[in-house]
Scaffold this motif. Sequence first.
Motif, PDB file in Angstrom:
ATOM      1  N   ASN A 145      -5.840  11.723   5.164  1.00 52.84           N
ATOM      2  CA  ASN A 145      -7.097  11.053   5.507  1.00 52.84           C
ATOM      3  C   ASN A 145      -7.406   9.865   4.606  1.00 52.84           C
ATOM      4  OD1 ASN A 145      -7.376  13.024   7.413  1.00 52.84           O
ATOM      5  ND2 ASN A 145      -9.134  14.036   6.475  1.00 52.84           N
ATOM      6  N   TRP A 146      -7.086  10.000   3.313  1.00 46.18           N
ATOM      7  CA  TRP A 146      -7.505   8.985   2.351  1.00 46.18           C
ATOM      8  C   TRP A 146      -6.377   8.032   1.941  1.00 46.18           C
ATOM      9  CZ3 TRP A 146     -12.514   8.272   1.507  1.00 46.18           C
ATOM     10  CH2 TRP A 146     -13.385   9.328   1.811  1.00 46.18           C
ATOM     11  N   LEU A 147      -5.169   8.282   2.428  1.00 51.53           N
ATOM     12  CA  LEU A 147      -4.057   7.426   2.013  1.00 51.53           C
ATOM     13  C   LEU A 147      -4.262   5.984   2.475  1.00 51.53           C
ATOM     14  CD1 LEU A 147      -1.373   7.106   0.618  1.00 51.53           C
ATOM     15  CD2 LEU A 147      -0.222   7.844   2.715  1.00 51.53           C
ATOM     16  N   GLY A 148      -4.737   5.813   3.714  1.00 53.82           N
ATOM     17  CA  GLY A 148      -4.980   4.464   4.216  1.00 53.82           C
ATOM     18  C   GLY A 148      -5.997   3.721   3.382  1.00 53.82           C
ATOM     19  N   VAL A 149      -7.077   4.413   3.012  1.00 50.14           N
ATOM     20  CA  VAL A 149      -8.120   3.789   2.192  1.00 50.14           C
ATOM     21  C   VAL A 149      -7.581   3.496   0.789  1.00 50.14           C
ATOM     22  CG1 VAL A 149     -10.442   4.082   1.258  1.00 50.14           C
ATOM     23  CG2 VAL A 149      -9.899   4.983   3.526  1.00 50.14           C
ATOM     24  N   ASN A 152      -1.864  -4.104   3.879  1.00 50.05           N
ATOM     25  CA  ASN A 152      -2.410  -4.412   5.200  1.00 50.05           C
ATOM     26  C   ASN A 152      -2.160  -3.266   6.179  1.00 50.05           C
ATOM     27  OD1 ASN A 152       0.290  -4.683   6.222  1.00 50.05           O
ATOM     28  ND2 ASN A 152       0.341  -6.790   5.471  1.00 50.05           N
ATOM     29  N   GLU A 153      -2.644  -3.435   7.425  1.00 55.25           N
ATOM     30  CA  GLU A 153      -2.557  -2.367   8.417  1.00 55.25           C
ATOM     31  C   GLU A 153      -1.118  -1.986   8.749  1.00 55.25           C
ATOM     32  OE1 GLU A 153      -4.783  -3.415  11.860  1.00 55.25           O
ATOM     33  OE2 GLU A 153      -6.711  -3.409  10.834  1.00 55.25           O
ATOM     34  N   THR A 154      -0.222  -2.962   8.780  1.00 55.18           N
ATOM     35  CA  THR A 154       1.188  -2.679   9.081  1.00 55.18           C
ATOM     36  C   THR A 154       1.809  -1.816   7.992  1.00 55.18           C
ATOM     37  OG1 THR A 154       1.408  -4.769  10.272  1.00 55.18           O
ATOM     38  CG2 THR A 154       3.440  -3.702   9.544  1.00 55.18           C
ATOM     39  N   GLU A 155       1.519  -2.128   6.737  1.00 50.58           N
ATOM     40  CA  GLU A 155       2.052  -1.339   5.621  1.00 50.58           C
ATOM     41  C   GLU A 155       1.467   0.069   5.622  1.00 50.58           C
ATOM     42  OE1 GLU A 155       2.966  -4.269   1.955  1.00 50.58           O
ATOM     43  OE2 GLU A 155       0.881  -4.298   2.647  1.00 50.58           O
ATOM     44  N   ILE A 156       0.165   0.164   5.900  1.00 49.33           N
ATOM     45  CA  ILE A 156      -0.468   1.482   5.958  1.00 49.33           C
ATOM     46  C   ILE A 156       0.168   2.327   7.053  1.00 49.33           C
ATOM     47  CG2 ILE A 156      -2.621   2.694   6.494  1.00 49.33           C
ATOM     48  CD1 ILE A 156      -4.087   0.301   5.229  1.00 49.33           C
ATOM     49  N   SER A 157       0.393   1.709   8.217  1.00 48.06           N
ATOM     50  CA  SER A 157       1.030   2.411   9.323  1.00 48.06           C
ATOM     51  C   SER A 157       2.418   2.900   8.925  1.00 48.06           C
ATOM     52  CB  SER A 157       1.127   1.487  10.545  1.00 48.06           C
ATOM     53  OG  SER A 157       1.766   2.148  11.616  1.00 48.06           O
ATOM     54  N   PHE A 158       3.162   2.077   8.168  1.00 50.48           N
ATOM     55  CA  PHE A 158       4.504   2.461   7.724  1.00 50.48           C
ATOM     56  C   PHE A 158       4.452   3.689   6.821  1.00 50.48           C
ATOM     57  CE2 PHE A 158       7.495   2.260   4.137  1.00 50.48           C
ATOM     58  CZ  PHE A 158       8.681   2.493   4.817  1.00 50.48           C
ATOM     59  N   TYR A 159       3.582   3.662   5.814  1.00 55.81           N
ATOM     60  CA  TYR A 159       3.522   4.772   4.862  1.00 55.81           C
ATOM     61  C   TYR A 159       3.040   6.062   5.526  1.00 55.81           C
ATOM     62  CZ  TYR A 159       4.510   1.779   0.854  1.00 55.81           C
ATOM     63  OH  TYR A 159       5.133   0.935  -0.044  1.00 55.81           O
ATOM     64  N   LEU A 160       2.051   5.945   6.415  1.00 58.38           N
ATOM     65  CA  LEU A 160       1.572   7.134   7.116  1.00 58.38           C
ATOM     66  C   LEU A 160       2.642   7.677   8.060  1.00 58.38           C
ATOM     67  CD1 LEU A 160      -2.120   6.133   7.920  1.00 58.38           C
ATOM     68  CD2 LEU A 160      -1.392   8.046   6.489  1.00 58.38           C
ATOM     69  N   SER A 161       3.316   6.788   8.770  1.00 61.97           N
ATOM     70  CA  SER A 161       4.374   7.222   9.684  1.00 61.97           C
ATOM     71  C   SER A 161       5.511   7.880   8.919  1.00 61.97           C
ATOM     72  CB  SER A 161       4.913   6.036  10.489  1.00 61.97           C
ATOM     73  OG  SER A 161       3.910   5.507  11.321  1.00 61.97           O
ATOM     74  N   LEU A 162       5.906   7.277   7.776  1.00 59.84           N
ATOM     75  CA  LEU A 162       6.966   7.858   6.965  1.00 59.84           C
ATOM     76  C   LEU A 162       6.556   9.224   6.430  1.00 59.84           C
ATOM     77  CD1 LEU A 162       9.733   7.569   5.658  1.00 59.84           C
ATOM     78  CD2 LEU A 162       8.629   6.410   3.721  1.00 59.84           C
ATOM     79  N   PHE A 163       5.290   9.347   6.045  1.00 57.03           N
ATOM     80  CA  PHE A 163       4.792  10.643   5.579  1.00 57.03           C
ATOM     81  C   PHE A 163       5.055  11.716   6.633  1.00 57.03           C
ATOM     82  CE2 PHE A 163       1.404  13.828   5.638  1.00 57.03           C
ATOM     83  CZ  PHE A 163       1.433  14.321   4.344  1.00 57.03           C
ATOM     84  N   PHE A 164       4.708  11.411   7.882  1.00 53.69           N
ATOM     85  CA  PHE A 164       4.852  12.418   8.922  1.00 53.69           C
ATOM     86  C   PHE A 164       6.294  12.566   9.406  1.00 53.69           C
ATOM     87  CE2 PHE A 164       0.237  11.767   9.182  1.00 53.69           C
ATOM     88  CZ  PHE A 164      -0.155  13.100   9.097  1.00 53.69           C
TER      89      PHE A 164
END
Length: 401
Positions: free
Chosen positions: A225-229, A238-250
């Motif tokens: 929940n808080w990783l993006g923030v 930025n949003e692309t990097e956040i999407s990458f890290y969250l996607s890699l997490f899952f």
Amino acid sequence: MLDNNKLLGVLACGMLLTFGVLVNLRGQVAPLIQDSFQISYSYLGFVFSMMAGGSVIAMFSSGFLINKFGLKNVFLTGLVMIMVVLIGISYVPTYQLFVAVMGFFGVGVGILSVTSNRLASLIFVKDRGRKMNIFHLFFGIGGILAPIYAGYLLRRGLSWESVYLFAIGLVLSLLLLGLYCKFPITKKGNKNNKALFLEVIKDSRVVIFAMMFLLYVGIELGVANWLGVYLTDVQGRNETEISFYLSLFFVLFTLGRFLTIFIVEKVGYLYLVLICAVSTGVIISVALVGPDRFAILFSIGGLFLAPIFPTMQAAMFEKFEDQLTIIISLTLAAGSLGDVLLANWLTGFINDLVGIQLGYGILIIYLLSLILLVGWLKYKSLVENRLSVSDTQQLSKVSSN
């Protein structure tokens, strides 16, 4: 054509995949919700706490509702509620109304969680550690899809409300398949809800498992929940990097559950939980104190977090047979309470108090608490086994004499 049992397996996995998508959309859209309503970390945490609060209510009551109305009826009711909310989010004009709507959303996904896990407990009866990790793979797949799907829509210029609206397709698919399938018939108890509840919580092991689920969900969803923030405010990503890290997490989260399939029955359930919890604590600690390039470790933490939840469930299913529907409901409710209190409210409060860079570190305290509880439960289990062996030997000596 698939027989009913295979269709139920597909449905159970689809339920958990949909649950994974719905609850993990917020990791991607959280900064946009914050900007849309111009709210602080605490107010953002309160939004997600209301959603989790709805889940607590649903999860606590779903076991009793299933006993009374049947698994299928409760499941279909939850889906209808989710569909109404997904449509309604697009028409919410104020923060206060959005908070209320997310509370109802939590009720719907809470029902979906309990009914999917209860269905899994009924159809996966052998090698539960392996099969529950296979089952929970689909939560990880949902988590992978959520940021990819949300990021795609946002890059196309659609609003964060549309991210929720278009998810209705998944829910409708479940509804249609659920209407077609014949669900297993569960035994209906004669005791009232209060008597059932008191009977279940008298067993200290149920209380310990509930606390373990509370802490684990606080950890897992706290990370997601808080990783993006965290990545936005601390590291300026930025949003692309956040999407990458969250996607890699899952992705790694899902890989972790896949790899667990091959080792869980050999290592032992509680031992595996201990190993994974300690490993996660070390990895997240290094990510927090290290330079920005160590952010990849937050994603790698998903590899070790992944086996904990399904393996704890497998251990629980082995230890309990009577009133398992109620126990599943109570432990999932405890997990959802962990989402309310630990992952959202307390973390949001600490973030406002000391800043998110330090506040994110509260996850380490949650992990240490989980390690202590699992260690205590394992110790108690070993003591009980030794006493059982000792009693058997004594009986054998008496019989031989």
